[in-house]
Design a protein around this motif. Structure first.
Motif, PDB file in Angstrom:
ATOM      1  N   ILE A 181       0.842  -1.206   0.000  1.00 53.76           N
ATOM      2  CA  ILE A 181       0.000   0.000   0.000  1.00 53.76           C
ATOM      3  C   ILE A 181       0.878   1.257   0.000  1.00 53.76           C
ATOM      4  N   GLY A 182       1.957   1.236   0.780  1.00 54.27           N
ATOM      5  CA  GLY A 182       2.875   2.373   0.830  1.00 54.27           C
ATOM      6  C   GLY A 182       3.544   2.638  -0.504  1.00 54.27           C
ATOM      7  N   ILE A 183       3.968   1.578  -1.204  1.00 58.20           N
ATOM      8  CA  ILE A 183       4.598   1.738  -2.517  1.00 58.20           C
ATOM      9  C   ILE A 183       3.605   2.354  -3.501  1.00 58.20           C
ATOM     10  N   ALA A 184       2.340   1.912  -3.426  1.00 57.46           N
ATOM     11  CA  ALA A 184       1.318   2.494  -4.305  1.00 57.46           C
ATOM     12  C   ALA A 184       1.163   3.988  -4.038  1.00 57.46           C
ATOM     13  N   LEU A 185       1.218   4.385  -2.776  1.00 59.15           N
ATOM     14  CA  LEU A 185       1.105   5.803  -2.435  1.00 59.15           C
ATOM     15  C   LEU A 185       2.292   6.609  -2.961  1.00 59.15           C
ATOM     16  N   VAL A 186       3.483   6.020  -2.941  1.00 58.66           N
ATOM     17  CA  VAL A 186       4.671   6.704  -3.464  1.00 58.66           C
ATOM     18  C   VAL A 186       4.592   6.838  -4.982  1.00 58.66           C
ATOM     19  N   LEU A 187       4.067   5.797  -5.650  1.00 60.70           N
ATOM     20  CA  LEU A 187       3.957   5.843  -7.108  1.00 60.70           C
ATOM     21  C   LEU A 187       3.019   6.940  -7.585  1.00 60.70           C
ATOM     22  N   PHE A 188       2.131   7.405  -6.712  1.00 58.15           N
ATOM     23  CA  PHE A 188       1.258   8.522  -7.078  1.00 58.15           C
ATOM     24  C   PHE A 188       2.077   9.712  -7.569  1.00 58.15           C
ATOM     25  N   TYR A 189       3.180  10.006  -6.891  1.00 56.44           N
ATOM     26  CA  TYR A 189       3.985  11.181  -7.232  1.00 56.44           C
ATOM     27  C   TYR A 189       4.773  10.975  -8.522  1.00 56.44           C
ATOM     28  N   THR A 190       5.187   9.737  -8.785  1.00 58.02           N
ATOM     29  CA  THR A 190       5.855   9.455 -10.048  1.00 58.02           C
ATOM     30  C   THR A 190       4.890   9.612 -11.213  1.00 58.02           C
ATOM     31  N   LEU A 191       3.666   9.071 -11.043  1.00 56.26           N
ATOM     32  CA  LEU A 191       2.639   9.253 -12.073  1.00 56.26           C
ATOM     33  C   LEU A 191       2.335  10.732 -12.287  1.00 56.26           C
ATOM     34  N   LEU A 192       2.266  11.474 -11.198  1.00 56.22           N
ATOM     35  CA  LEU A 192       1.902  12.892 -11.273  1.00 56.22           C
ATOM     36  C   LEU A 192       2.909  13.673 -12.104  1.00 56.22           C
ATOM     37  N   ILE A 193       4.206  13.494 -11.838  1.00 60.43           N
ATOM     38  CA  ILE A 193       5.218  14.254 -12.579  1.00 60.43           C
ATOM     39  C   ILE A 193       5.275  13.811 -14.031  1.00 60.43           C
ATOM     40  N   ILE A 250      -5.730  14.580 -11.139  1.00 64.19           N
ATOM     41  CA  ILE A 250      -6.966  13.792 -11.131  1.00 64.19           C
ATOM     42  C   ILE A 250      -6.697  12.358 -11.569  1.00 64.19           C
ATOM     43  N   LEU A 251      -5.970  12.185 -12.680  1.00 64.12           N
ATOM     44  CA  LEU A 251      -5.703  10.841 -13.196  1.00 64.12           C
ATOM     45  C   LEU A 251      -4.854  10.024 -12.222  1.00 64.12           C
ATOM     46  N   SER A 252      -3.814  10.629 -11.661  1.00 61.58           N
ATOM     47  CA  SER A 252      -2.938   9.922 -10.720  1.00 61.58           C
ATOM     48  C   SER A 252      -3.700   9.548  -9.458  1.00 61.58           C
ATOM     49  N   GLY A 253      -4.500  10.495  -8.953  1.00 60.19           N
ATOM     50  CA  GLY A 253      -5.276  10.223  -7.750  1.00 60.19           C
ATOM     51  C   GLY A 253      -6.290   9.105  -7.951  1.00 60.19           C
ATOM     52  N   LEU A 254      -7.014   9.127  -9.087  1.00 59.30           N
ATOM     53  CA  LEU A 254      -7.992   8.078  -9.367  1.00 59.30           C
ATOM     54  C   LEU A 254      -7.318   6.709  -9.482  1.00 59.30           C
ATOM     55  N   ALA A 255      -6.151   6.673 -10.152  1.00 60.45           N
ATOM     56  CA  ALA A 255      -5.448   5.400 -10.339  1.00 60.45           C
ATOM     57  C   ALA A 255      -5.030   4.798  -8.999  1.00 60.45           C
ATOM     58  N   VAL A 256      -4.466   5.618  -8.121  1.00 57.12           N
ATOM     59  CA  VAL A 256      -3.969   5.117  -6.840  1.00 57.12           C
ATOM     60  C   VAL A 256      -5.125   4.757  -5.909  1.00 57.12           C
ATOM     61  N   VAL A 257      -6.149   5.588  -5.853  1.00 56.93           N
ATOM     62  CA  VAL A 257      -7.301   5.293  -4.986  1.00 56.93           C
ATOM     63  C   VAL A 257      -7.976   3.996  -5.434  1.00 56.93           C
ATOM     64  N   LEU A 258      -8.142   3.800  -6.747  1.00 60.05           N
ATOM     65  CA  LEU A 258      -8.770   2.580  -7.258  1.00 60.05           C
ATOM     66  C   LEU A 258      -7.925   1.355  -6.937  1.00 60.05           C
ATOM     67  N   MET A 259      -6.617   1.471  -7.135  1.00 64.16           N
ATOM     68  CA  MET A 259      -5.731   0.332  -6.862  1.00 64.16           C
ATOM     69  C   MET A 259      -5.771  -0.061  -5.387  1.00 64.16           C
ATOM     70  N   ILE A 260      -5.654   0.909  -4.482  1.00 58.59           N
ATOM     71  CA  ILE A 260      -5.641   0.615  -3.050  1.00 58.59           C
ATOM     72  C   ILE A 260      -7.006   0.104  -2.585  1.00 58.59           C
ATOM     73  N   SER A 261      -8.085   0.645  -3.142  1.00 61.56           N
ATOM     74  CA  SER A 261      -9.424   0.182  -2.759  1.00 61.56           C
ATOM     75  C   SER A 261      -9.641  -1.274  -3.158  1.00 61.56           C
ATOM     76  N   LEU A 262      -9.237  -1.650  -4.381  1.00 61.97           N
ATOM     77  CA  LEU A 262      -9.380  -3.042  -4.825  1.00 61.97           C
ATOM     78  C   LEU A 262      -8.495  -3.973  -4.002  1.00 61.97           C
ATOM     79  N   TYR A 263      -7.288  -3.521  -3.713  1.00 62.04           N
ATOM     80  CA  TYR A 263      -6.378  -4.333  -2.898  1.00 62.04           C
ATOM     81  C   TYR A 263      -6.936  -4.494  -1.481  1.00 62.04           C
ATOM     82  N   SER A 264      -7.552  -3.428  -0.957  1.00 64.63           N
ATOM     83  CA  SER A 264      -8.147  -3.483   0.376  1.00 64.63           C
ATOM     84  C   SER A 264      -9.301  -4.476   0.419  1.00 64.63           C
TER      85      SER A 264
END
Length: 442
Positions: free
Chosen positions: A342-354, A367-381
């Motif tokens: 989950i932590g790695i997914a949160l860090v990847l948000f910033y790589t996607l953003l830049i 918006i795109l980076s946030g949606l991607a990370v929130v969806l990934m973590i929600s499905l994993y959860s």
């Protein structure tokens, strides 16, 4: 009558074995492990910050290269009447530098983007129109006899930068006669300069008026030294976010800024600046008295990315805290490796953003980076927690946190206030939700 012996009706004691919680499953140890993992994730987060800094530096290098080819900043110091003279008992030429009594400037600046690969540089074309007049100079203050003044060898001098990007020949009309400027290099000041051929001013009448035009291709900045006893400057441009800079600011009553551009006017009197209207022997460097406009983006996309990345520790910490509270309430065990994913997914948000920002706007990338990370973590959860209400809670909380951070970085004056209030509210919610948790039974 025989008495029966009294039966013992007491129940035998039952020894209930104590449930011993494994050491690594105790709340304290789990909190310590999650804390160490949060600190460990600061390492890849720092790598992301270095990446943003590197990409920003690369952009600045490209913009500098493009700007230098198109035209650099414009600095203007002039026009100055340069009159040679000889001192008594000396045949050595020296010079008197005389500033105009009145100097008026009207500048029109047209900006446009200049693209190279994925980077945009803002450049401009500036049309600068000057007019003004000189009054009779007083050489008596230096005890210079009138016969030692060589009016027939007088010239007009302009110190400036960016000579290579002047678009047309520069001619000046002085005393009703036209003269042409030629480029020279002033080794004393290090500035490039323009100077006319000698002007025969013997018998000239004062005040002597002048007017001329000069057209630049430039970038980033226009600055001018107010050498007139009264200096008036007006500027009009299609640039929507001017940065007024230098020793003097425009008049607030005449300043207009909109999405279509800006208009501004300056008026500087000789009593407003600490230098004289004439100098003998040497021409001083007056660049510290210059004023003008910056044509740069106040906060670019990389600066926004850098500001967002500073909240990375907060996002990771609050997300882990949410999972920990859910784990404590629901009695569902979450392995430390799952926290790590989950932590790695949160860090990847910033790589996607830049990465996305470099090819689109910051808003769309966020918006795109946030949606991607929130969806990934929600499905994993959902695969971890099984109950759909917990992943829904996590997705909602994470979305609200990203929205909160986006709002903060759009603010300047109130960012600290809003951020502090928001964190206070978050802390209050955590305290409320955790008030009934029996930490000893987990």
């Amino acid at each position: 009558m025989d008495h029966q012996s009294e039966k013992d009706t007491s129940r035998p004691e039952v020894n209930i074995p104590k449930i011993t919680i494994p050491f690594f499953q105790t709340p304290t140890v789990k909190m310590i492990m999650i804390g160490f993992l949060t600190l460990f994730l600061l390492i890849p987060l720092q790598f992301v910050k270095d990446l943003i800094s590197e990409r920003s530096q690369r952009k600045n290098e490209v913009i500098k290269e493009v700007s230098e080819k198109w035209g650099s900043s414009v600095y203007f110091y002039g026009p100055i009447l340069k009159v040679p003279y000889t001192e008594t008992n000396s045949n050595t030429f020296k010079y008197a530098y005389l500033f105009p009594e009145k100097l008026e400037n009207q500048t029109t600046v047209e900006t446009k983007p200049l693209n190279r690969n994925i980077y945009n540089a803002t450049v401009f074309t500036a049309q600068m129109n000057f007019k003004g007049s000189y009054v009779q100079p007083d050489f008596d203050i230096q005890n210079i006899p009138a016969g030692n003044i060589h009016w027939d060898k007088a010239t007009i001098l302009i110190q400036t930068t960016n000579l290579k990007s002047i678009k047309d020949q520069v001619d000046i009309t002085f005393g009703g006669k036209p003269y042409t400027f030629e480029p020279i290099y002033n080794s004393n000041s290090g500035f490039e300069a323009l100077e006319t051929a000698p002007i025969n001013m013997a018998g000239a009448t004062f005040p002597a008026s002048f007017d001329f035009k000069i057209k630049y291709d430039g970038s980033q900045l226009i600055k001018m030294v107010p050498i007139g006893k009264t200096t008036e400057m007006s500027m009009k441009s299609n640039w929507h976010s001017p940065g007024f800079t230098g020793n003097f600011l425009p008049n607030d009553k005449t300043k207009v800024i909109s999405d279509d551009g800006f208009q501004a006017k300056w008026k500087v009197l000789h009593i407003n600046r600490a230098f004289s209207q004439h100098y003998f022997n040497t021409l001083p460097d007056l660049s510290k008295y210059a004023f003008g406009v910056n044509f740069i983006i106040p906060v670019d996309e990389y600066q926004k990315n850098e500001r967002v990345s500073k909240y990375g520790f907060l996002v990771i910490g609050l997300t882990f805290l949410t999972f920990f509270l859910i784990q404590s309430i629901s009695k569902i065990r979450i392995h430390i490796f799952q926290y790590f994913m989950i932590g790695i997914a949160l860090v990847l948000f910033y790589t996607l953003l830049i990465a996305i920002t470099e090819h689109s706007s910051f808003r769309l990338a966020y918006i795109l980076s946030g949606l991607a990370v929130v969806l990934m973590i929600s499905l994993y959860s959902f695969s971890i927690l099984k109950n759909p209400k917990f992943p829904l809670l996590i997705g909602t909380s994470l979305s609200a946190l990203y929205l909160f951070i986006y709002i903060i970085i759009q603010m300047e004056n109130y960012a600290l206030l809003v951020g502090s209030i928001g964190l206070f509210i978050i802390l209050g919610l955590v305290m409320y939700l955790s008030r009934k948790i029996d930490w000893n039974s987990n």
